[in-house]
Design a protein around this motif. Structure first.
Motif, PDB file in Angstrom:
ATOM      1  N   LYS A 257     -35.063   5.862  27.827  1.00  0.00           N
ATOM      2  CA  LYS A 257     -35.542   6.428  28.999  1.00  0.00           C
ATOM      3  C   LYS A 257     -36.226   5.498  29.808  1.00  0.00           C
ATOM      4  N   LEU A 258     -35.824   4.194  29.681  1.00  0.00           N
ATOM      5  CA  LEU A 258     -36.420   3.224  30.817  1.00  0.00           C
ATOM      6  C   LEU A 258     -36.058   3.409  32.286  1.00  0.00           C
ATOM      7  N   PRO A 259     -37.023   3.092  33.259  1.00  0.00           N
ATOM      8  CA  PRO A 259     -36.863   3.250  34.714  1.00  0.00           C
ATOM      9  C   PRO A 259     -35.502   2.553  35.108  1.00  0.00           C
ATOM     10  N   LYS A 260     -34.915   2.907  36.124  1.00  0.00           N
ATOM     11  CA  LYS A 260     -33.456   2.544  36.684  1.00  0.00           C
ATOM     12  C   LYS A 260     -33.576   0.952  36.771  1.00  0.00           C
ATOM     13  N   GLU A 261     -34.824   0.309  37.417  1.00  0.00           N
ATOM     14  CA  GLU A 261     -34.728  -0.920  37.518  1.00  0.00           C
ATOM     15  C   GLU A 261     -34.623  -1.628  36.122  1.00  0.00           C
ATOM     16  N   ASP A 262     -35.155  -1.202  35.010  1.00  0.00           N
ATOM     17  CA  ASP A 262     -35.150  -1.843  33.534  1.00  0.00           C
ATOM     18  C   ASP A 262     -33.909  -1.588  33.057  1.00  0.00           C
ATOM     19  N   VAL A 263     -33.212  -0.566  33.289  1.00  0.00           N
ATOM     20  CA  VAL A 263     -31.792  -0.176  32.797  1.00  0.00           C
ATOM     21  C   VAL A 263     -31.003  -1.490  33.390  1.00  0.00           C
ATOM     22  N   GLU A 264     -31.015  -1.547  34.493  1.00  0.00           N
ATOM     23  CA  GLU A 264     -30.254  -2.575  35.351  1.00  0.00           C
ATOM     24  C   GLU A 264     -30.676  -4.173  34.672  1.00  0.00           C
ATOM     25  N   LEU A 265     -31.733  -4.252  34.470  1.00  0.00           N
ATOM     26  CA  LEU A 265     -32.263  -5.641  33.987  1.00  0.00           C
ATOM     27  C   LEU A 265     -31.825  -5.679  32.379  1.00  0.00           C
ATOM     28  N   ALA A 266     -31.792  -4.661  31.630  1.00  0.00           N
ATOM     29  CA  ALA A 266     -31.384  -4.854  30.298  1.00  0.00           C
ATOM     30  C   ALA A 266     -29.807  -5.127  30.270  1.00  0.00           C
ATOM     31  N   THR A 267     -29.107  -4.561  31.384  1.00  0.00           N
ATOM     32  CA  THR A 267     -27.454  -4.831  31.253  1.00  0.00           C
ATOM     33  C   THR A 267     -27.471  -6.233  31.992  1.00  0.00           C
ATOM     34  N   ALA A 268     -28.109  -6.929  32.628  1.00  0.00           N
ATOM     35  CA  ALA A 268     -28.108  -8.311  33.030  1.00  0.00           C
ATOM     36  C   ALA A 268     -28.400  -8.988  31.776  1.00  0.00           C
TER      37      ALA A 268
ATOM     38  N   ILE B 137     -23.446  -1.657  26.241  1.00  0.00           N
ATOM     39  CA  ILE B 137     -24.226  -1.038  25.062  1.00  0.00           C
ATOM     40  C   ILE B 137     -25.704  -1.140  25.630  1.00  0.00           C
ATOM     41  N   CYS B 138     -26.174  -2.347  26.122  1.00  0.00           N
ATOM     42  CA  CYS B 138     -27.722  -2.613  26.762  1.00  0.00           C
ATOM     43  C   CYS B 138     -27.888  -1.407  27.604  1.00  0.00           C
ATOM     44  N   ASN B 139     -27.002  -1.088  28.403  1.00  0.00           N
ATOM     45  CA  ASN B 139     -27.049  -0.318  29.734  1.00  0.00           C
ATOM     46  C   ASN B 139     -27.240   1.024  29.138  1.00  0.00           C
ATOM     47  N   ILE B 140     -26.561   1.640  28.038  1.00  0.00           N
ATOM     48  CA  ILE B 140     -26.711   2.737  27.573  1.00  0.00           C
ATOM     49  C   ILE B 140     -27.841   2.992  26.767  1.00  0.00           C
ATOM     50  N   LEU B 141     -28.226   2.008  25.960  1.00  0.00           N
ATOM     51  CA  LEU B 141     -29.203   1.820  24.856  1.00  0.00           C
ATOM     52  C   LEU B 141     -30.512   2.213  25.806  1.00  0.00           C
TER      53      LEU B 141
END
Ligand SMILES: [Fe+2]
Ligand SMILES: [Fe+2]
Length: 261
Positions: free
Chosen positions: A66-77, A57-61
């Motif tokens: 529209k966060l940059p790729k690294e921040d999407v990965e960080l949110a997922t972690a 859900i964090c990944n999709i959110l």
């Protein structure tokens, strides 16, 4: 998965797994993520499932924001490890069916600080640690453990908080069935804007509701209808179609969506 099973949408495995896989490989030298996940699964399968759900859900959110790729990965972690502290709470309490006593609940409330301590010795981003510590804080100061407010709460913890509550409420519990996403959205609309970061909550709710467009659902009067238009002002109450008839749920306080079909 639903789209693939019910509507025969093409399954894009590459896109689905892209971010998730890179989290595991990026950190392979520093922290054994698979080991930690395996430990979590052995300890309690429902905490493990919940952690994976919150990570997705964090990944999709983060993508919706529209966060940059690294921040999407960080949110997922951040989502993946937010409840890691639960592994340090007695299993008899974590796995207890039904409601907890006041004393047991006080013990469960220690999991954010315990998780933070556990991650302190690990080479992970500070936001992952903060998300473990702060995901039960609320913008109005009503959360725990430190009753932090607004900007005092790490932005990633604010994201995890929304994903966490959404997953907990849409999951089945032994004392109630799973809540329909629209009931959860209604809860967020009634009390969410004081408790959660509005700049994250609004796009989250709008995108969840938009992904339900054209979905069939069941009303509380037994009618099966199709969601055809979203009311921006009242996201939990869209316009639905029943045969030739259009029903605006925003004008019908007695009617509500009971479940998606
Ligand atoms: Fe938690
Ligand atoms: Fe959680």
């Amino acid at each position: 998965m639903n789209l693939v099973v019910q509507k025969n949408t093409a399954l894009d495995v590459k896109t689905l797994l892209k971010n998730t896989l890179s989290i595991v490989s990026n950190h392979s030298g520093s922290i054994s993520i698979l080991d930690m996940l395996q430990n979590m699964r052995e300890y309690d399968d429902s905490t493990y499932t919940h952690s994976l759900n919150v990570a997705l859900i964090c990944n999709i959110l983060a993508g919706w924001l529209k966060l940059p790729k690294e921040d999407v990965e960080l949110a997922t972690a951040c989502g993946l490890f937010h409840d890691i502290g639960k592994m340090l709470i007695p299993y008899s309490i974590i796995a207890k069916p039904g409601r907890l006593s006041e004393e047991e609940f006080a013990t469960v409330k220690k999991h954010p600080a315990l998780g933070y301590e556990l991650l302190q010795s690990q080479d992970v981003d500070v936001h992952v640690k903060n998300a473990a510590l702060m995901h039960h804080e609320r913008s109005d100061g009503s959360g725990y453990p430190a009753k932090l407010k607004g900007n005092q709460i790490d932005p990633y913890a604010r994201m995890v908080a929304i994903a966490d509550v959404y997953d907990a409420m849409t999951a089945a519990r032994c004392y109630r069935g799973p809540l329909c996403p629209f009931c959860v959205i209604e809860m967020f609309e009634t009390e969410g804007f004081q408790k959660y970061d509005v700049s994250i909550l609004l796009p989250f709710l709008e995108n969840v509701v938009n992904s339900c467009l054209q979905n069939r659902c069941l009303l509380n009067d037994g009618r099966k209808v199709t969601i055809i238009y979203i009311n921006k002002e009242k996201l939990s109450r869209p316009v639905v179609q029943y045969g030739e008839e259009y029903i605006n749920l925003a004008d019908q306080p007695d009617l509500k969506i009971e479940k998606l079909l």
